[in-house]
Design a protein around this motif. Structure first.
Motif, PDB file in Angstrom:
ATOM      1  N   ARG A 188       0.878  -1.185   0.000  1.00  0.00           N
ATOM      2  CA  ARG A 188       0.000   0.000   0.000  1.00  0.00           C
ATOM      3  C   ARG A 188       0.903   1.218   0.000  1.00  0.00           C
ATOM      4  NH1 ARG A 188      -3.112   3.708  -0.751  1.00  0.00           N
ATOM      5  NH2 ARG A 188      -5.235   3.879   0.085  1.00  0.00           N
ATOM      6  N   TYR A 189       1.155   1.750  -1.220  1.00  0.00           N
ATOM      7  CA  TYR A 189       2.163   2.791  -1.381  1.00  0.00           C
ATOM      8  C   TYR A 189       1.554   4.081  -1.919  1.00  0.00           C
ATOM      9  CZ  TYR A 189       6.411  -0.081  -0.754  1.00  0.00           C
ATOM     10  OH  TYR A 189       7.428  -0.846  -0.249  1.00  0.00           O
ATOM     11  N   GLY A 190       2.336   5.141  -1.776  1.00  0.00           N
ATOM     12  CA  GLY A 190       2.002   6.410  -2.405  1.00  0.00           C
ATOM     13  C   GLY A 190       2.890   6.683  -3.594  1.00  0.00           C
ATOM     14  N   ARG A 191       3.551   5.645  -4.089  1.00  0.00           N
ATOM     15  CA  ARG A 191       4.427   5.760  -5.259  1.00  0.00           C
ATOM     16  C   ARG A 191       4.491   4.392  -5.924  1.00  0.00           C
ATOM     17  NH1 ARG A 191       7.432   5.027  -0.758  1.00  0.00           N
ATOM     18  NH2 ARG A 191       9.084   3.444  -0.823  1.00  0.00           N
ATOM     19  N   PRO A 192       4.911   4.302  -7.174  1.00  0.00           N
ATOM     20  CA  PRO A 192       5.008   2.995  -7.830  1.00  0.00           C
ATOM     21  C   PRO A 192       5.971   2.063  -7.099  1.00  0.00           C
ATOM     22  CG  PRO A 192       5.080   4.748  -9.453  1.00  0.00           C
ATOM     23  CD  PRO A 192       5.171   5.415  -8.117  1.00  0.00           C
ATOM     24  N   VAL A 193       5.645   0.797  -7.108  1.00  0.00           N
ATOM     25  CA  VAL A 193       6.441  -0.221  -6.419  1.00  0.00           C
ATOM     26  C   VAL A 193       7.636  -0.597  -7.283  1.00  0.00           C
ATOM     27  CG1 VAL A 193       6.399  -2.563  -5.475  1.00  0.00           C
ATOM     28  CG2 VAL A 193       4.393  -1.073  -5.246  1.00  0.00           C
ATOM     29  N   GLY A 194       8.810  -0.731  -6.655  1.00  0.00           N
ATOM     30  CA  GLY A 194      10.035  -1.041  -7.380  1.00  0.00           C
ATOM     31  C   GLY A 194      10.323  -2.528  -7.458  1.00  0.00           C
ATOM     32  N   SER A 217      -0.574  -4.000  -5.442  1.00  0.00           N
ATOM     33  CA  SER A 217      -0.401  -2.623  -4.992  1.00  0.00           C
ATOM     34  C   SER A 217      -1.544  -1.753  -5.494  1.00  0.00           C
ATOM     35  CB  SER A 217       0.932  -2.064  -5.502  1.00  0.00           C
ATOM     36  OG  SER A 217       1.063  -0.699  -5.154  1.00  0.00           O
ATOM     37  N   ASN A 218      -1.727  -0.646  -4.816  1.00  0.00           N
ATOM     38  CA  ASN A 218      -2.690   0.363  -5.250  1.00  0.00           C
ATOM     39  C   ASN A 218      -2.059   1.376  -6.191  1.00  0.00           C
ATOM     40  OD1 ASN A 218      -1.104   1.288  -2.898  1.00  0.00           O
ATOM     41  ND2 ASN A 218      -2.213   3.201  -3.237  1.00  0.00           N
ATOM     42  N   ALA A 219      -0.720   1.355  -6.319  1.00  0.00           N
ATOM     43  CA  ALA A 219      -0.013   2.495  -6.912  1.00  0.00           C
ATOM     44  C   ALA A 219       0.784   2.174  -8.167  1.00  0.00           C
ATOM     45  CB  ALA A 219       0.921   3.107  -5.864  1.00  0.00           C
ATOM     46  N   GLY A 220       0.583   1.014  -8.775  1.00  0.00           N
ATOM     47  CA  GLY A 220       1.313   0.709  -9.992  1.00  0.00           C
ATOM     48  C   GLY A 220       2.747   0.287  -9.715  1.00  0.00           C
ATOM     49  N   PHE A 221       3.523   0.120 -10.794  1.00  0.00           N
ATOM     50  CA  PHE A 221       4.857  -0.450 -10.691  1.00  0.00           C
ATOM     51  C   PHE A 221       5.824   0.300 -11.594  1.00  0.00           C
ATOM     52  CE2 PHE A 221       1.680  -3.608  -9.756  1.00  0.00           C
ATOM     53  CZ  PHE A 221       2.139  -4.177  -8.575  1.00  0.00           C
ATOM     54  N   THR A 222       7.078   0.328 -11.180  1.00  0.00           N
ATOM     55  CA  THR A 222       8.093   1.000 -11.979  1.00  0.00           C
ATOM     56  C   THR A 222       8.434   0.153 -13.206  1.00  0.00           C
ATOM     57  OG1 THR A 222       9.937  -0.067 -10.837  1.00  0.00           O
ATOM     58  CG2 THR A 222       9.092   1.994  -9.883  1.00  0.00           C
ATOM     59  N   PRO A 223       9.012   0.771 -14.242  1.00  0.00           N
ATOM     60  CA  PRO A 223       9.452  -0.016 -15.400  1.00  0.00           C
ATOM     61  C   PRO A 223      10.425  -1.130 -15.019  1.00  0.00           C
ATOM     62  CG  PRO A 223       9.408   2.309 -15.951  1.00  0.00           C
ATOM     63  CD  PRO A 223       9.148   2.222 -14.470  1.00  0.00           C
ATOM     64  N   ALA A 224      11.316  -0.865 -14.049  1.00  0.00           N
ATOM     65  CA  ALA A 224      12.267  -1.898 -13.622  1.00  0.00           C
ATOM     66  C   ALA A 224      11.537  -3.084 -12.998  1.00  0.00           C
ATOM     67  CB  ALA A 224      13.263  -1.304 -12.624  1.00  0.00           C
ATOM     68  N   ALA A 225      10.503  -2.803 -12.213  1.00  0.00           N
ATOM     69  CA  ALA A 225       9.720  -3.885 -11.610  1.00  0.00           C
ATOM     70  C   ALA A 225       9.005  -4.696 -12.684  1.00  0.00           C
ATOM     71  CB  ALA A 225       8.714  -3.309 -10.621  1.00  0.00           C
ATOM     72  N   ARG A 226       8.465  -4.029 -13.682  1.00  0.00           N
ATOM     73  CA  ARG A 226       7.772  -4.733 -14.763  1.00  0.00           C
ATOM     74  C   ARG A 226       8.737  -5.623 -15.546  1.00  0.00           C
ATOM     75  NH1 ARG A 226       2.684  -2.906 -15.613  1.00  0.00           N
ATOM     76  NH2 ARG A 226       2.092  -0.939 -14.626  1.00  0.00           N
ATOM     77  N   LYS A 227       9.921  -5.116 -15.785  1.00  0.00           N
ATOM     78  CA  LYS A 227      10.909  -5.897 -16.532  1.00  0.00           C
ATOM     79  C   LYS A 227      11.312  -7.145 -15.759  1.00  0.00           C
ATOM     80  CE  LYS A 227      15.393  -5.439 -18.846  1.00  0.00           C
ATOM     81  NZ  LYS A 227      16.503  -4.500 -19.177  1.00  0.00           N
ATOM     82  N   LEU A 228      11.572  -6.985 -14.464  1.00  0.00           N
ATOM     83  CA  LEU A 228      11.969  -8.132 -13.652  1.00  0.00           C
ATOM     84  C   LEU A 228      10.818  -9.127 -13.508  1.00  0.00           C
ATOM     85  CD1 LEU A 228      14.135  -9.493 -11.960  1.00  0.00           C
ATOM     86  CD2 LEU A 228      13.342  -8.157  -9.988  1.00  0.00           C
TER      87      LEU A 228
END
Length: 256
Positions: A188-194, A217-228
């Motif tokens: 539960r973040y206020g920024r994208p998850v890494g 998560s409620n806050a989406g994911f970073t490009p690095a997280a999506r790649k991994l």
């Protein structure tokens, strides 16, 4: 447009053909030539309208998914700002992978290049028109958010149990449906998850002998997280996705 003669070329050859017809048929040939030129011009002038109509038609076919993705990929940060970065990436992905190939196949490649803002504006308008049901209010704190996510999974037919507060090895929820075990980490973040969360979910799935691993998560994911996640087989989900999540056996890298 690749593979098609330009407007000038088409008008030129119609005029040439019309000249030949006029020699043989006089005024009738000239009239036929003029009619041909008029039809070509009218069709050309109508292309922008047909282009917009096609964009609208394809976007409407995916309207509900687009609206859900905008909800899932947008969030409010700790300062009260509405963050749309994830949605803008999702919208542009839809345009590049779904709309542009469709439009190109129908001879609109030149307009795709010349009018990208028109495409984006139509996608936004179609998305705005979708009336989604009210979203369940997700708790602000970590443990209540984990319980909230577990409840969403249970609505989807999963049996869930929470892991110990310590020694959980990165798992917040372990859920089962049939013979499939799902290991979930909730953020539960206020920024994208890494990508650290993806690494933890992978390790947790191994520890708990999971067939599936997910970060919610409620806050989406970073490009690095999506790649991994793409490389490891970890699912990256918004809590809205949990109601309809179905078992997937043997996610490739979780069991590696």
């Amino acid at each position: 447009m690749p593979g098609q003669p330009s407007l000038v070329a088409r008008l030129f050859w119609i005029a040439v053909a019309g000249g030949g017809l006029s020699l043989w048929y006089g005024r009738a040939g000239i009239a036929a030539s003029g009619a041909g030129l008029g039809l070509v011009l009218l069709r050309h002038l109508g292309r922008p309208g047909r282009f917009r109509a096609r964009v609208r038609k394809v976007a409407r076919r995916h309207a509900r998914t687009l609206a859900l993705r905008r909800r899932q990929e947008s969030f409010v940060d700790a300062y009260g700002n509405r963050i749309l970065d994830g949605w803008l990436r999702e919208r542009d992905y839809f345009v590049a992978r779904t709309l542009v190939p469709d439009l190109t196949a129908r001879g609109f490649a030149d307009l795709c290049e010349a009018r990208p803002d028109t495409i984006r504006a139509i996608v936004e308008a179609v998305t705005d028109a979708v009336d989604l049901p009210e979203e369940d209010a997700a708790p602000e704190d970590g443990i209540p958010y984990e319980r909230f996510c577990a409840g969403r999974l249970e609505r989807g037919g999963w049996r869930t149990h929470a892991t110990p507060a310590s020694g959980d090895q990165g798992a917040d929820i372990v859920a089962e449906q049939g013979a499939t075990r799902l290991v979930v980490q909730c953020k539960r973040y206020g920024r994208p998850v890494g990508n650290a969360a993806v690494q933890e979910a992978t390790a947790a799935a191994r520890y708990w002998s999971g067939d599936m691993a997910a970060v919610v998560s409620n806050a989406g994911f970073t490009p690095a997280a999506r790649k991994l996640a793409a490389a490891t087989g970890v699912l990256l989900l918004h809590h809205d996705d949990l109601d309809e999540l179905r078992p997937i056996r043997a996610v490739r890298s979780v069991q590696a």
